[in-house]
Design an enzyme around this catalytic site. Structure first.
Site, PDB file in Angstrom:
ATOM      1  N   TYR A 192     -17.477 -58.093  31.549  1.00 48.76           N
ATOM      2  CA  TYR A 192     -16.830 -56.878  31.812  1.00 48.76           C
ATOM      3  C   TYR A 192     -17.383 -55.753  31.118  1.00 48.76           C
ATOM      4  O   TYR A 192     -16.847 -54.668  30.764  1.00 48.76           O
ATOM      5  CB  TYR A 192     -15.372 -57.137  31.247  1.00 48.76           C
TER       6      TYR A 192
ATOM      7  N   ASP B 152     -11.135 -70.186  27.900  1.00 44.30           N
ATOM      8  CA  ASP B 152     -12.004 -71.344  27.930  1.00 44.30           C
ATOM      9  C   ASP B 152     -13.143 -71.506  26.858  1.00 44.30           C
ATOM     10  O   ASP B 152     -13.538 -72.399  26.325  1.00 44.30           O
ATOM     11  CB  ASP B 152     -12.888 -71.211  29.356  1.00 44.30           C
TER      12      ASP B 152
ATOM     13  N   HIS C 105     -23.285 -62.434  34.563  1.00 45.40           N
ATOM     14  CA  HIS C 105     -22.278 -62.421  35.791  1.00 45.40           C
ATOM     15  C   HIS C 105     -21.660 -61.044  35.404  1.00 45.40           C
ATOM     16  O   HIS C 105     -21.554 -60.444  34.463  1.00 45.40           O
ATOM     17  CB  HIS C 105     -21.281 -63.500  35.617  1.00 45.40           C
TER      18      HIS C 105
ATOM     19  N   TYR D  33      -7.233 -56.436  37.709  1.00 43.11           N
ATOM     20  CA  TYR D  33      -5.888 -56.561  36.794  1.00 43.11           C
ATOM     21  C   TYR D  33      -7.143 -56.324  35.281  1.00 43.11           C
ATOM     22  O   TYR D  33      -6.540 -55.838  34.204  1.00 43.11           O
ATOM     23  CB  TYR D  33      -5.506 -57.877  36.548  1.00 43.11           C
ATOM     24  N   ARG D  34      -8.436 -56.175  35.633  1.00 45.71           N
ATOM     25  CA  ARG D  34      -9.068 -55.696  34.182  1.00 45.71           C
ATOM     26  C   ARG D  34     -10.506 -55.245  34.936  1.00 45.71           C
ATOM     27  O   ARG D  34     -10.658 -55.811  36.112  1.00 45.71           O
ATOM     28  CB  ARG D  34      -9.568 -56.663  33.160  1.00 45.71           C
TER      29      ARG D  34
END
Length: 526
Positions: free
Chosen positions: A89, A149, A387, A470-471
């Site tokens: 992100y 996680d 990613h 949502y983000r």
């Protein structure tokens, strides 16, 4: 890739920050600033679009106040980061090139552990590892943390970005309660009951008198949170981790609808998460071996063969049960019976752990659902594979999930040439977050650009179909915010009104999730 603004840090600002924090609290050299804790690890190294000009390392609320007052006086844009582990992100990179990253890693104290009421109070530099160890060292091993996680991130940082955790308090982000916040003018406020001096329910009751302020500081740029309460859970009499297989992709709709009903009647608590075959390699490396997903697409036949050979299915759901022994046994039987309606599906339940067996967990999912933090999942990821996160919220209805999975998978295969690595996280009884990590080789600039272009296209296509993220990733926060367009973007305009009122000089994380200060608003990218 271009930025909307550039800031040049002055010698006066540097001198003032050094005076406030000491020389070791101000990082200026390239090597220090570009450490992966202060910069997006997955962003192309040759691209300086989101490069900072300095990193500040405060150790207290008072030092954060000093930083904010200096920045407010001199017009220095700040970008706040707790641990900088926001991989996928944008990490800790600032939206404005040349902004100053305020890293809260040194504010790492667990301030309180309340055994009777089962909560802790932490500073933003406290990692999941740190809180777990503090509970052990203080004799509070019977208190469990709802964790994500990976255990190396910040409890506060994860919470403030709506990060997902998996125990019962992870559902709809129930754990955070009561914040201390430094505002843009340097003032400190305490939210909820914390506004009453000496109040004992600050971290127990989520509201107060009048508007509830805590949510205003989640995914926003209205203040810097310097402490927060976090609810904990007592270790249950019985803990039963389970894995539910979905043998064929065509069974997905049925599996989602069964899951919804088990959620709605209270049988499945916490945040069950369902992953496709490609993603399961990171969850069960001992079964699937090396993670795959950055080297081209697999055919449906190949994916089915992988699903059959491993026994994990085309989709597999991690979940757990916590409670009294007889209740857990009843719930296990109820889930097993419901799941057998899916042709060939299995419920894998190897062991129910009692309190005296705590810590004897083998797999990564078993540890996560027991609140035991780790980073083993990182070992499954090749060093060159990064990613990009793309995470729309979808109704927990089989047909809706099927539609979203199909159009997203098709577009990613066509545009990026890779399989989707993703999971459906049932964040409450009615919603699934489809959390996707679009994989790419970080050393290949062509592939990286294709990946970012693909996700931007997905953001717009999802928006056209009525789905919002949502983000959002740093590189397309504005684009994601654009999808929330009802009544000529009334939601964003309202957020901008608040921004202008509480941060008129626009120094706090400008551009975060599409909220720009007035001075930069006209130049923002759409």
């Amino acid at each position: 890739m271009t930025t909307v603004a550039t800031h040049r840090l002055t010698d006066e600002a540097i001198a003032r920050f050094v005076e406030a924090l000491g020389e070791d609290g101000v990082l200026l050299d390239d090597e220090s600033r570009r450490h992966e804790q202060y910069r997006d690890k997955y962003w192309p190294a040759v691209d300086d679009t989101y490069e900072s000009s300095a990193v500040l390392l405060p150790t207290s609320t008072e030092e954060v106040q000093a930083i904010v007052r200096i920045a407010n006086e001199l017009g220095v844009p700040l970008w706040t980061s707790s641990q900088g582990r926001n991989y996928g992100y944008g990490g800790a990179s600032p939206r404005v090139k040349g902004a100053v990253v305020v890293s809260l890693t040194r504010m790492n104290k667990v301030l309180e552990i309340n055994k009777d009421l089962a909560y802790a109070v932490v500073e933003p530099g406290v990692r999941w590892f740190d809180l777990y160890e503090a509970l052990k060292e203080s004799g509070n091993e019977d208190l469990m943390i709802s964790i994500p996680d990976l255990g190396w991130g910040s409890v506060i940082g994860n919470s403030l970005d709506n990060g997902v955790t998996y125990l019962p308090y992870g559902a709809d982000f129930m754990s955070p309660c009561g914040m201390e916040v430094v505002l843009a003018n340097g003032e400190v406020i305490r939210t909820g009951m914390g506004a009453v001096p000496g109040n004992k329910t600050w971290h127990l009751y989520k509201r107060g008198l009048g508007p509830v302020l805590d949510p205003l500081f989640i995914q926003s740029n209205y203040g810097i949170v310097t402490r927060m309460g976090y609810w904990l859970m007592r270790r249950p009499e019985a803990y039963a981790p389970i894995f539910l297989t979905v043998p064929r992709d065509e069974n997905l709709e049925q599996a989602i609808d069964i899951t919804r009903e088990l959620r709605l009647d209270g049988t499945l608590r916490g945040v069950p998460s369902m992953y496709n075959t490609v993603t399961l390699a990171a969850q069960f490396p001992e079964i699937m071996g090396k993670f795959s997903g950055g080297e081209g697409t697999f055919s449906d036949d190949v994916l089915q063969k992988m699903a059959d050979e491993t026994g994990l299915g085309r989709w597999g759901m991690r979940a757990a049960l916590w409670g009294d022994g007889p209740v857990v046994e009843h719930q296990l039987e109820k889930i097993r019976k419901a799941w057998t309606a899916i042709p060939g599906a299995k419920m894998i339940h190897e062991h129910t752990f009692g309190r005296d067996e705590w810590g004897e967990f083998g797999s990564i999912p078993d540890k996560v659902h027991a609140g035991v933090p780790g980073i083993e999942m990182l070992a499954t990821m090749p060093q060159n594979i990064g990613h990009i996160g793309f995470s729309p919220a979808i109704p927990l209805v089989g047909t809706d999930v099927r539609e979203a999975v199909d159009f997203i998978g098709k577009l990613i295969a066509e545009r990026a040439g890779v399989n989707v690595a993703g999971g459906l996280l049932m964040i409450n009884e009615r919603t699934a977050l489809y959390v996707i990590g679009l994989n790419y080789d970080v050393t290949d600039t062509v592939q990286a650009k294709k990946a970012y272009d693909t996700v931007k296209m997905l953001v717009e296509e999802a928006g056209r179909r009525g789905y919002g993220e949502y983000r959002a990733h740093l590189d397309f926060m504005d684009l994601a915010a654009d999808q929330y367009s009802f009544n000529d973007h009334a939601y964003r305009r309202f957020c901008e009104t608040i921004k202008d009122a509480v941060d008129p000089n626009g120094i706090l994380s400008p551009g975060r999730h599409g909220i720009w200060p007035k001075s930069l608003r006209e130049d923002r990218e759409r």
